[in-house]
Write a protein that holds these residues in place. Structure first.
Motif, PDB file in Angstrom:
ATOM      1  N   LEU A  37       0.803  -1.221   0.000  1.00 33.91           N
ATOM      2  CA  LEU A  37       0.000   0.000   0.000  1.00 33.91           C
ATOM      3  C   LEU A  37       0.837   1.272   0.000  1.00 33.91           C
ATOM      4  CD1 LEU A  37      -2.841  -1.002   2.503  1.00 33.91           C
ATOM      5  CD2 LEU A  37      -2.983  -0.852   0.009  1.00 33.91           C
ATOM      6  N   GLU A  38       2.081   1.205   0.469  1.00 37.23           N
ATOM      7  CA  GLU A  38       2.887   2.419   0.592  1.00 37.23           C
ATOM      8  C   GLU A  38       4.326   2.246   0.135  1.00 37.23           C
ATOM      9  OE1 GLU A  38       3.640   3.348   4.830  1.00 37.23           O
ATOM     10  OE2 GLU A  38       2.423   1.570   5.250  1.00 37.23           O
ATOM     11  N   ASP A  39       4.602   1.223  -0.640  1.00 42.15           N
ATOM     12  CA  ASP A  39       5.979   0.836  -0.899  1.00 42.15           C
ATOM     13  C   ASP A  39       6.151   0.411  -2.357  1.00 42.15           C
ATOM     14  OD1 ASP A  39       8.515  -0.259  -0.874  1.00 42.15           O
ATOM     15  OD2 ASP A  39       8.010  -1.908   0.482  1.00 42.15           O
ATOM     16  N   GLU A  40       6.761   1.260  -3.154  1.00 43.71           N
ATOM     17  CA  GLU A  40       6.952   0.952  -4.578  1.00 43.71           C
ATOM     18  C   GLU A  40       7.920  -0.199  -4.808  1.00 43.71           C
ATOM     19  OE1 GLU A  40       7.006   4.207  -7.536  1.00 43.71           O
ATOM     20  OE2 GLU A  40       7.144   5.508  -5.777  1.00 43.71           O
ATOM     21  N   ALA A  41       8.723  -0.535  -3.812  1.00 45.46           N
ATOM     22  CA  ALA A  41       9.642  -1.655  -3.959  1.00 45.46           C
ATOM     23  C   ALA A  41       8.974  -3.003  -3.729  1.00 45.46           C
ATOM     24  CB  ALA A  41      10.809  -1.497  -2.985  1.00 45.46           C
ATOM     25  N   CYS A  42       7.761  -2.984  -3.213  1.00 45.75           N
ATOM     26  CA  CYS A  42       7.038  -4.229  -2.938  1.00 45.75           C
ATOM     27  C   CYS A  42       6.535  -4.851  -4.238  1.00 45.75           C
ATOM     28  CB  CYS A  42       5.856  -3.935  -2.015  1.00 45.75           C
ATOM     29  SG  CYS A  42       4.901  -5.396  -1.575  1.00 45.75           S
ATOM     30  N   HIS A  43       6.650  -6.166  -4.343  1.00 43.10           N
ATOM     31  CA  HIS A  43       6.209  -6.869  -5.563  1.00 43.10           C
ATOM     32  C   HIS A  43       4.746  -6.638  -5.889  1.00 43.10           C
ATOM     33  CE1 HIS A  43       9.585 -10.119  -5.613  1.00 43.10           C
ATOM     34  NE2 HIS A  43      10.010  -8.912  -5.864  1.00 43.10           N
ATOM     35  N   ALA A  44       3.933  -6.386  -4.883  1.00 45.82           N
ATOM     36  CA  ALA A  44       2.489  -6.265  -5.084  1.00 45.82           C
ATOM     37  C   ALA A  44       2.022  -4.813  -5.170  1.00 45.82           C
ATOM     38  CB  ALA A  44       1.755  -6.979  -3.958  1.00 45.82           C
ATOM     39  N   TYR A  45       2.931  -3.889  -5.310  1.00 48.02           N
ATOM     40  CA  TYR A  45       2.562  -2.469  -5.329  1.00 48.02           C
ATOM     41  C   TYR A  45       1.560  -2.161  -6.444  1.00 48.02           C
ATOM     42  CZ  TYR A  45       3.095   2.620  -5.610  1.00 48.02           C
ATOM     43  OH  TYR A  45       2.862   3.971  -5.646  1.00 48.02           O
ATOM     44  N   ARG A  46       1.709  -2.814  -7.584  1.00 43.83           N
ATOM     45  CA  ARG A  46       0.819  -2.552  -8.725  1.00 43.83           C
ATOM     46  C   ARG A  46      -0.348  -3.533  -8.814  1.00 43.83           C
ATOM     47  NH1 ARG A  46       3.148   1.438 -11.439  1.00 43.83           N
ATOM     48  NH2 ARG A  46       5.422   1.688 -11.328  1.00 43.83           N
ATOM     49  N   ARG A  51       2.500 -14.333  -9.945  1.00 44.48           N
ATOM     50  CA  ARG A  51       3.762 -14.430  -9.208  1.00 44.48           C
ATOM     51  C   ARG A  51       3.608 -14.015  -7.746  1.00 44.48           C
ATOM     52  NH1 ARG A  51       8.992 -10.501  -9.368  1.00 44.48           N
ATOM     53  NH2 ARG A  51      10.588 -11.974  -8.718  1.00 44.48           N
ATOM     54  N   ASN A  52       2.871 -12.939  -7.488  1.00 46.93           N
ATOM     55  CA  ASN A  52       2.830 -12.398  -6.127  1.00 46.93           C
ATOM     56  C   ASN A  52       1.562 -12.767  -5.356  1.00 46.93           C
ATOM     57  OD1 ASN A  52       0.700 -10.596  -6.773  1.00 46.93           O
ATOM     58  ND2 ASN A  52       2.110  -8.977  -7.349  1.00 46.93           N
ATOM     59  N   ALA A  53       0.724 -13.636  -5.913  1.00 45.82           N
ATOM     60  CA  ALA A  53      -0.588 -13.920  -5.314  1.00 45.82           C
ATOM     61  C   ALA A  53      -0.499 -14.374  -3.860  1.00 45.82           C
ATOM     62  CB  ALA A  53      -1.317 -14.981  -6.144  1.00 45.82           C
ATOM     63  N   VAL A  54       0.554 -15.104  -3.503  1.00 44.12           N
ATOM     64  CA  VAL A  54       0.695 -15.579  -2.131  1.00 44.12           C
ATOM     65  C   VAL A  54       0.781 -14.418  -1.149  1.00 44.12           C
ATOM     66  CG1 VAL A  54       2.213 -16.826  -0.540  1.00 44.12           C
ATOM     67  CG2 VAL A  54       1.691 -17.802  -2.764  1.00 44.12           C
ATOM     68  N   MET A  55       1.321 -13.282  -1.581  1.00 43.64           N
ATOM     69  CA  MET A  55       1.431 -12.121  -0.694  1.00 43.64           C
ATOM     70  C   MET A  55       0.069 -11.615  -0.231  1.00 43.64           C
ATOM     71  SD  MET A  55       4.478  -9.649  -2.065  1.00 43.64           S
ATOM     72  CE  MET A  55       4.455  -8.676  -0.566  1.00 43.64           C
ATOM     73  N   PHE A  56      -0.969 -11.897  -0.993  1.00 44.11           N
ATOM     74  CA  PHE A  56      -2.329 -11.482  -0.646  1.00 44.11           C
ATOM     75  C   PHE A  56      -3.035 -12.522   0.229  1.00 44.11           C
ATOM     76  CE2 PHE A  56      -1.220  -9.023  -4.339  1.00 44.11           C
ATOM     77  CZ  PHE A  56      -1.886  -7.812  -4.189  1.00 44.11           C
ATOM     78  N   PRO A  59      -1.698 -14.359   6.761  1.00 41.13           N
ATOM     79  CA  PRO A  59      -0.411 -14.153   7.414  1.00 41.13           C
ATOM     80  C   PRO A  59       0.191 -15.477   7.872  1.00 41.13           C
ATOM     81  CG  PRO A  59      -2.216 -13.439   8.829  1.00 41.13           C
ATOM     82  CD  PRO A  59      -2.803 -13.708   7.486  1.00 41.13           C
ATOM     83  N   GLY A  60       1.515 -15.561   7.759  1.00 42.00           N
ATOM     84  CA  GLY A  60       2.208 -16.785   8.147  1.00 42.00           C
ATOM     85  C   GLY A  60       2.536 -17.710   6.994  1.00 42.00           C
ATOM     86  N   LEU A  61       2.106 -17.354   5.776  1.00 43.40           N
ATOM     87  CA  LEU A  61       2.485 -18.139   4.606  1.00 43.40           C
ATOM     88  C   LEU A  61       3.901 -17.778   4.163  1.00 43.40           C
ATOM     89  CD1 LEU A  61      -0.730 -17.976   2.375  1.00 43.40           C
ATOM     90  CD2 LEU A  61       0.006 -19.842   3.887  1.00 43.40           C
ATOM     91  N   ALA A  62       4.573 -18.739   3.551  1.00 44.63           N
ATOM     92  CA  ALA A  62       5.875 -18.483   2.947  1.00 44.63           C
ATOM     93  C   ALA A  62       5.663 -17.965   1.531  1.00 44.63           C
ATOM     94  CB  ALA A  62       6.706 -19.753   2.910  1.00 44.63           C
ATOM     95  N   TYR A  63       6.198 -16.793   1.247  1.00 40.03           N
ATOM     96  CA  TYR A  63       6.198 -16.261  -0.118  1.00 40.03           C
ATOM     97  C   TYR A  63       7.624 -16.386  -0.633  1.00 40.03           C
ATOM     98  CZ  TYR A  63       6.289 -12.768  -3.877  1.00 40.03           C
ATOM     99  OH  TYR A  63       6.474 -12.121  -5.078  1.00 40.03           O
ATOM    100  N   VAL A  64       7.815 -17.284  -1.599  1.00 41.71           N
ATOM    101  CA  VAL A  64       9.139 -17.549  -2.156  1.00 41.71           C
ATOM    102  C   VAL A  64       9.133 -17.160  -3.628  1.00 41.71           C
ATOM    103  CG1 VAL A  64      10.939 -19.270  -2.554  1.00 41.71           C
ATOM    104  CG2 VAL A  64       9.436 -19.476  -0.552  1.00 41.71           C
ATOM    105  N   TYR A  65      10.045 -16.299  -4.003  1.00 41.35           N
ATOM    106  CA  TYR A  65      10.117 -15.891  -5.406  1.00 41.35           C
ATOM    107  C   TYR A  65      11.541 -16.014  -5.927  1.00 41.35           C
ATOM    108  CZ  TYR A  65      11.903 -11.374  -3.693  1.00 41.35           C
ATOM    109  OH  TYR A  65      12.652 -10.400  -3.084  1.00 41.35           O
ATOM    110  N   PHE A  66      11.658 -16.084  -7.249  1.00 40.71           N
ATOM    111  CA  PHE A  66      12.943 -16.230  -7.942  1.00 40.71           C
ATOM    112  C   PHE A  66      13.357 -14.873  -8.480  1.00 40.71           C
ATOM    113  CE2 PHE A  66      15.555 -18.044 -11.525  1.00 40.71           C
ATOM    114  CZ  PHE A  66      16.447 -18.733 -10.723  1.00 40.71           C
TER     115      PHE A  66
END
Length: 197
Positions: A37-46, A51-56, A59-66
């Motif tokens: 919501l406030e961080d342009e460096a976050c994968h989910a900013y847009r 790829r980033n669906a797990v971030m949504f 809480p407590g899930l592992a989000y692993v990206y390449f």
């Protein structure tokens, strides 16, 4: 728990991965917070993508990206479901499974070099795409209390490493003086002590 608070509270906890090659564990010594919501460096900013669906997720899930065509990065999803945010685990201090870590890090001899960076620790712990979306409350990959938690440490804060947007946010946290903290220091960062644990 709010993402920035979680990033601080994870320091000193133990990351554990149980695999056929044996159990590997290490004390978390460095983290970074990312909040869409406030961080342009976050994968989910847009917004949400495959790829980033797990971030949504919860809480407590592992989000692993390449990333960089070479490294996996391990994050802990932090906010309520539907709000994208996570804490990157940047470095750990090995506790158990040194030989297995060494074999997965091309037989690096120095323990200090095994897990002092986010890509290094995922390689040493055999964390990759198959761990994306796992709940970090149970085997095989989980975060536990530290049996040596009574040991006091100081937490330092700085801006984050390796990003080009929202670079001013002081959302990197690390155990002051721990040799397993990644060596990179953000430009202009003073790394001043901000918290005590």
């Amino acid at each position: 728990m709010p993402t920035v608070s979680l990033a601080k509270s994870l320091l000193g906890k133990v990351l554990v991965h149980q695999t056929p090659e044996g159990t590997r564990s290490g004390v978390i010594v460095e983290t970074e917070a990312y909040i869409a919501l406030e961080d342009e460096a976050c994968h989910a900013y847009r917004g949400i993508t495959p790829r980033n669906a797990v971030m949504f997720g919860a809480p407590g899930l592992a989000y692993v990206y390449f990333t960089y065509g070479n490294h996996f990065m391990l994050n802990v999803v932090s906010e309520p479901e539907g709000i994208a945010a996570a804490v990157l685990i940047r470095a750990v201090e090995p506790m158990m499974g040194f030989e297995a870590m060494k074999s997965f890090r091309n037989n690096i001899e120095k323990e200090i070099d095994l897990t002092n960076g986010p890509g290094k620790l995922t390689a040493a712990f055999s964390i990759g795409k198959k761990e994306n979306g796992l709940e970090l409350f149970q085997s095989p990959l989980f975060i536990a209390e530290n049996p040596h938690a009574k040991r006091k440490f100081e937490i330092s804060v700085s801006t984050r490493i390796g990003i080009t947007r929202s670079v001013e946010l002081p959302w990197r946290f690390f155990i002051k003086g721990n040799p397993f903290v990644s060596k990179a220091t953000p430009s202009g960062s003073d790394g001043k002590l901000k918290f005590k644990k």
